[in-house]
Scaffold this active site. Structure first.
Site: not given
Length: 359
Positions: A240-242
């Site tokens: 996940i990129k956040q």
């Protein structure tokens, strides 16, 4: 703290003591699936991921200056579409040629490079075997007038596979009017990518003008971004990129959806007016199945002279919260190449410093 690289301490400035010595209270580190050299064997092996997906995940972890640490440093460059090529590359015109993007990632010691189908395809035979490719499948292009928040598929999973990509990436604008279509499209694309053995990475971003209220931008609120992460891992994003959280209480301020007071009183202890950044980031990780799908935070826009300090701060927060690394683009490529390489190396030095530990 005295054993930590003094350059890192200096770049953190007045926040050094607080960020480097803080002990998290919301989720204790023992409950997390933390990054490490054996992450694939320890965390992913019992999942339904195929041997090819495990191999490609390990190939990302085994590349660059952070190889075999369990941490990653990724160079992402899709801003030519997302922000226009002129706005992105005018400061450094050499990056109009995508080969220089690949060179920056390689010389910068990155684990992988994430960019567009066209950019990777233009040099794939020369570089696909030298650095893991992450092919970004969809984009929000800015030429449509008026601008809108719609991620459109620019590439297929098969095209990414054919050019030698190790992984595919995609964005969903959770909260936007178009998010239903994006969720379905990306879920189907990720299923296809897994069937071909590729890793899946999801940009879990929020987009809705209503998410700004009272002068506060809740697009980076821990509770809202945490829920976006939870939706992302539900469609089997491997990573996940956040964005790094900067505030909290989006659900309560905007008065929509459902939440629980314990999110704010117990899970993200509110020792500061908006919560401690390590606690807020750990809440994001908790929503990634407690780190079974690891979190990488974005480096954010380039702000000039403060970029190096900002990048180090983000890296320290991500690492101490239990994240797997940083994906930083504009701070690196919107400056001379040697300066960009130095910035990437400095980010990586945070993860290489064994004295910077999990909070």
């Amino acid at each position: 703290m005295s054993d930590i690289d003094p350059r890192i301490v200096q770049l953190l400035g007045s926040e050094a003591q607080e960020l480097l010595t803080y002990s998290a209270q919301g989720f204790v580190k023992e409950h997390l699936h933390l990054p490490g050299p054996a992450f694939v064997d320890r965390v992913l092996l019992n999942s339904d991921r195929s041997p090819q997906v495990l191999r490609n995940f390990q190939s990302i972890l085994s590349h660059g200056r952070l190889r075999n640490t369990g941490f990653v440093s990724v160079l992402p460059v899709d801003q030519g579409i997302e922000h226009s090529a002129g706005a992105s590359f005018a400061a450094n015109p050499l990056y109009f040629d995508p080969e220089n993007i690949i060179k920056l990632a390689m010389d910068g010691g990155c684990n992988a490079v994430a960019t567009t189908l066209g950019a990777l395809a233009s040099v794939s035979r020369k570089y696909a075997h030298k650095i893991p490719f992450i092919c970004k499948l969809n984009h929000n292009e800015l030429l449509t007038y008026p601008n809108h928040f719609e991620q459109i598929m620019f590439a297929s999973v098969s095209q990414a596979y054919d050019l030698g990509a190790t992984a595919v990436g995609a964005t969903i604008y959770f909260g936007s009017e178009d998010s239903d279509r994006q969720i379905v499209e990306v879920s189907e694309a990720f299923h296809h990518a897994h069937s071909l053995g590729m890793v899946t990475i999801l940009w879990c971003y929020l987009r809705n003008n209503a998410f700004k209220k009272g002068g506060v931008d809740y697009h980076s609120a821990a509770d809202l971004t945490g829920q976006a992460n939870h939706l992302g891992v539900t469609i089997k994003a491997d990573i996940i990129k956040q964005k790094l959280p900067t505030t909290n209480g989006g659900f309560t301020a905007l008065q929509f959806g459902k939440t629980d007071d314990r999110v704010y009183t117990q899970l993200t202890p509110n020792e500061k007016s908006v919560g401690h950044p390590i606690e807020l980031t750990r809440y994001q990780i908790a929503n990634c199945y407690m780190g079974r799908s690891p979190l990488i935070n974005s480096g954010g826009a380039s702000a000039g002279e403060s970029d190096l300090a900002d990048a180090v701060r983000t890296a320290v927060i991500n690492k101490r919260a239990g994240g797997m690394g940083l994906i930083s683009g504009r701070k690196a490529f919107q400056r001379p190449m040697n300066d960009g390489i130095n910035l990437l190396h400095t980010i990586q030095d945070v993860y290489l410093d064994s004295n910077i530990t999990i909070a």
